[in-house]
Scaffold this motif. Structure first.
Motif, PDB file in Angstrom:
ATOM      1  N   GLU A  48       0.827  -1.218   0.000  1.00 52.17           N
ATOM      2  CA  GLU A  48       0.000   0.000   0.000  1.00 52.17           C
ATOM      3  C   GLU A  48       0.856   1.260   0.000  1.00 52.17           C
ATOM      4  OE1 GLU A  48      -4.188  -1.187   2.099  1.00 52.17           O
ATOM      5  OE2 GLU A  48      -2.563  -0.570   3.434  1.00 52.17           O
ATOM      6  N   LYS A  49       1.861   1.283   0.837  1.00 45.78           N
ATOM      7  CA  LYS A  49       2.700   2.475   0.965  1.00 45.78           C
ATOM      8  C   LYS A  49       3.589   2.673  -0.264  1.00 45.78           C
ATOM      9  CE  LYS A  49       6.212   4.581   3.851  1.00 45.78           C
ATOM     10  NZ  LYS A  49       7.179   4.378   4.913  1.00 45.78           N
ATOM     11  N   GLU A  50       4.243   1.624  -0.689  1.00 50.84           N
ATOM     12  CA  GLU A  50       5.219   1.724  -1.783  1.00 50.84           C
ATOM     13  C   GLU A  50       4.569   2.005  -3.133  1.00 50.84           C
ATOM     14  OE1 GLU A  50       8.812   2.073  -3.467  1.00 50.84           O
ATOM     15  OE2 GLU A  50       8.586   1.625  -1.335  1.00 50.84           O
ATOM     16  N   GLN A  52       1.259   3.012  -3.559  1.00 47.29           N
ATOM     17  CA  GLN A  52       0.250   4.063  -3.464  1.00 47.29           C
ATOM     18  C   GLN A  52      -1.149   3.631  -3.895  1.00 47.29           C
ATOM     19  OE1 GLN A  52       1.017   7.336  -2.178  1.00 47.29           O
ATOM     20  NE2 GLN A  52       2.689   6.042  -1.478  1.00 47.29           N
TER      21      GLN A  52
END
Length: 80
Positions: A48-50, A52
């Motif tokens: 999710e973070k990497e 987006q």
């Protein structure tokens, strides 16, 4: 972002948890014992973070996360 770029980012993340990254890209990371179930949540948060995007409940399928190739295909589908 290319398939190789995605794989490189996943491998860099996996390197924090797996000492030997010389495993087949279709090897089941969980069944082989390379990672455990707690790792699954860390992997979802990383994705999710990497990359987006939000991993939805319906995305939380074992088949989306069990191999390096499966993770890569899942990410490509979501960002493609």
């Amino acid at each position: 972002m290319t398939t190789d770029d995605i794989k490189d980012k996943i491998k860099a993340f996996l390197a924090q948890f797996i000492s030997n990254l010389n495993f087949p890209e279709d090897e089941d990371l969980f069944a082989s014992g390379l990672v455990n179930s707690l790792f699954a949540m860390q992997l979802v948060l990383f994705v999710e973070k990497e990359f987006q995007f939000k991993v939805e409940n319906e995305d939380l399928d074992y088949d989306n996360f069990r191999t390096l190739n499966a993770i890569t295909r899942f990410i490509e589908r979501k960002i493609g």
